[in-house]
Design an enzyme around this catalytic site. Structure first.
Site, PDB file in Angstrom:
ATOM      1  N   LYS A  50       0.842  -1.204   0.000  1.00  0.00           N
ATOM      2  CA  LYS A  50       0.000   0.000   0.000  1.00  0.00           C
ATOM      3  C   LYS A  50       0.876   1.254   0.000  1.00  0.00           C
ATOM      4  O   LYS A  50       1.939   1.276   0.628  1.00  0.00           O
ATOM      5  CB  LYS A  50      -0.912  -0.034   1.229  1.00  0.00           C
ATOM      6  CG  LYS A  50      -1.956   1.057   1.287  1.00  0.00           C
ATOM      7  CD  LYS A  50      -2.888   0.837   2.481  1.00  0.00           C
ATOM      8  CE  LYS A  50      -3.968   1.893   2.585  1.00  0.00           C
ATOM      9  NZ  LYS A  50      -4.885   1.658   3.712  1.00  0.00           N
ATOM     10  N   SER A 101      -9.833   1.356   2.786  1.00  0.00           N
ATOM     11  CA  SER A 101      -9.028   2.163   1.903  1.00  0.00           C
ATOM     12  C   SER A 101      -7.971   1.386   1.116  1.00  0.00           C
ATOM     13  O   SER A 101      -7.466   1.893   0.115  1.00  0.00           O
ATOM     14  CB  SER A 101      -8.323   3.255   2.707  1.00  0.00           C
ATOM     15  OG  SER A 101      -7.425   2.692   3.635  1.00  0.00           O
ATOM     16  N   SER A 139      -9.735  -1.038   7.017  1.00  0.00           N
ATOM     17  CA  SER A 139      -9.233  -0.902   5.640  1.00  0.00           C
ATOM     18  C   SER A 139      -8.516  -2.113   5.066  1.00  0.00           C
ATOM     19  O   SER A 139      -8.211  -2.127   3.877  1.00  0.00           O
ATOM     20  CB  SER A 139      -8.314   0.298   5.535  1.00  0.00           C
ATOM     21  OG  SER A 139      -9.094   1.449   5.398  1.00  0.00           O
TER      22      SER A 139
HETATM   23  N1  GLN Z   1     -13.488   3.579   6.412  1.00  0.00           N
HETATM   24  C1  GLN Z   1     -12.444   3.916   7.330  1.00  0.00           C
HETATM   25  C2  GLN Z   1     -12.150   5.398   7.254  1.00  0.00           C
HETATM   26  O1  GLN Z   1     -12.429   5.984   6.243  1.00  0.00           O
HETATM   27  C3  GLN Z   1     -11.239   3.095   6.975  1.00  0.00           C
HETATM   28  C4  GLN Z   1      -9.946   3.663   7.402  1.00  0.00           C
HETATM   29  C5  GLN Z   1      -8.800   2.717   7.416  1.00  0.00           C
HETATM   30  O2  GLN Z   1      -8.893   1.630   7.960  1.00  0.00           O
HETATM   31  N2  GLN Z   1      -7.681   3.188   6.910  1.00  0.00           N
HETATM   32  O3  GLN Z   1     -11.660   5.969   8.186  1.00  0.00           O
END
Ligand code: GLN
Length: 464
Positions: free
Chosen positions: A51, A126, A150
């Protein structure tokens, strides 16, 4: 295939199919991929995508944001270092939501990743690029980060395995921070065993990260025996499974998975965890507060892009942050500063911290009565692109619902694929364990995988 052939094969797949799927922001030059890692080691034949918020020495680490478009990491994150030493072949950078903020990979400043099972749908987020590349078969595994689901949510929506370990199990050194009390690096794979093999390599204390734990690292793949723990008790979180808005097809697939566990000898216990219903709200406050603090460092001076036309420093800060942060990130910084500001901190931030403490107590108490907790990952299968464009908050609340309590409590959780909807979209379930129970999660996930075919299914459009 030898290492060179594996790299060539992965690069060819990206070249042929990823212009459409958009899972990667960059695929590295083949020679440099091979030279960057040790020629031998437990992962010597494994290809991985990392990532874009995890530092790979000498490579761009942009967090899928314009503000870090020109930022090259001066060092390897500890996970990257450990992967390279174990022989893993790190082929590129995965697309993601900007600064890991989102649940669909649509907030990336560069491209929108599509779901390999249905390219009219999002892959989740994400870490959507990491998940899509593994699901499509471009790479064996991928690294993501999980601040609020995420890793687990995109794993579920792409029909693969996703692990979010205990807070502190994996070093965060070199992971560009979003919410420091929530962030953990996680692993995507198509099988539970591959996931466990990577965990054995990257877990463990790191002197560069004071929050990394000294808890002994296990050989996690050894827990993949094909049997569940004798006397295993699985606690179904009833208020999650029966929550309004959960797609009946998702519920159906989860009920079938529970039947498999019964056949494997598990006792299914029903319980409710009322604080889960508050978790999205608590996560909203805490994640935005921590994001606002962490992202203050992107000021045009220390890292990344700078507005060069400003007349003074305050204008330079303002112009830089206005021009190079995306809308979602700016929105979150503003909310974060608001919930932390004098006069509001007691009402919002501190209250959220108090509820978080209660949530920990509730989850820890439940995990004294059962071995693992069982819940959906997201209420629906992958949704269509752009449907939440006018209301990102609605998407966040829905997608965060079942996953963020795990980050707020620091517990580990594993997502395992458990079938498909009539429309051919994957569904997964989530197992939540006690602190440092990764082995038990892998054992439980692997036993299910051995009696079901779901992990062997792959989308057919990406075969050479
Ligand atoms: N949906 C969560 C957010 O937008 C996911 C974030 C994550 O785990 N990086 O904060």
């Amino acid at each position: 295939m030898n290492r060179r052939e594996k790299v060539a094969d992965a690069c060819a797949q990206f070249a042929q199919y990823d212009t459409r799927l958009c899972s990667a922001l960059e695929i590295f030059d083949q020679e440099s991929i091979i030279h960057a890692s040790s020629p031998e080691g437990p992962l010597e034949h494994m290809t991985l995508l990392v990532k874009d918020n995890v530092c790979q020495k000498g490579r761009i680490a942009s967090c899928a944001s314009h503000i870090l478009a020109n930022y090259r990491a001066p060092y390897d994150a500890t996970v990257v270092d450990r992967l390279k030493s174990a022989g893993a072949l790190l082929v590129g950078r995965a697309n993601c939501d900007e600064f890991a903020m989102g649940g669909s990979t649509e907030t990336s400043a560069y491209k929108i990743t599509l779901n390999p099972w249905d390219i009219t749908c999002i892959p989740g987020g994400s870490s959507g690029g990491s998940a899509a590349a593994v699901a499509a078969g471009f790479v064996d595994c991928a690294i993501g980060s999980d601040t609020g689901g995420s890793v687990r949510q995109p794993a579920g929506l792409c029909g693969i395995v996703g692990m979010k370990p205990t807070y502190g199990r994996i070093s965060r050194y070199g992971l560009i921070a979003y919410g420091s009390s929530l962030d953990q690096i996680g692993i995507f794979s198509r099988s539970v065993r591959d996931n466990a093999c990577i965990m054995s390599v990257i877990a463990g204390h790191d002197e560069h990260d004071a929050t990394s734990s000294k808890h002994p690292v296990e050989e996690y793949e050894k827990s993949c025996t094909g049997h569940i723990k004798p006397g295993m008790r699985i606690g179904v979180i009833d208020n999650a499974l029966s929550a309004s808005g959960v797609d009946p097809q998702v519920v159906q697939r989860l009920q079938e998975a529970l039947q498999e566990y019964k056949k494997l000898g598990a006792e299914i216990v029903h319980l409710t965890l009322p604080t889960m219903d508050d978790s999205a709200a608590v996560y909203f406050m805490i994640s935005r507060a921590e994001a606002a603090s962490n992202l203050a460092r992107f000021d045009g001076i220390q890292y990344g892009m700078r507005d060069k036309d400003a007349q003074d420093i305050v204008e330079m800060y303002r112009n830089t942050r206005s021009a190079f942060f995306g809308r979602e990130v700016k929105h979150r910084i503003m909310i974060g500063n608001y919930v932390l500001s004098a006069g509001y901190a007691d009402q919002y931030y501190k209250k959220a911290c108090a509820v978080r403490a209660g949530m920990r107590e509730e989850f820890f108490a439940a995990l004294k009565t059962v071995d693992v907790l069982f819940s959906p990952v997201s209420p629906t299968p992958a949704f269509k692109l752009n449907v939440f464009d006018q209301d990102r908050l609605a998407m966040d609340v829905l997608q965060d619902y079942f996953v963020v309590s795990v980050n707020l409590t620091g517990l580990p959780a594993l997502v395992v694929p458990c079938g498909f909807t009539r429309e051919g979209l994957p569904v997964g379930f989530q197992l939540i364990g006690s602190l440092f129970s990764e082995s038990l999660l892998y054992q439980t996930g692997y036993a299910y995988e051995q009696v079901t075919p779901w992990h062997t299914y792959m989308p057919t459009d990406y075969k050479k």
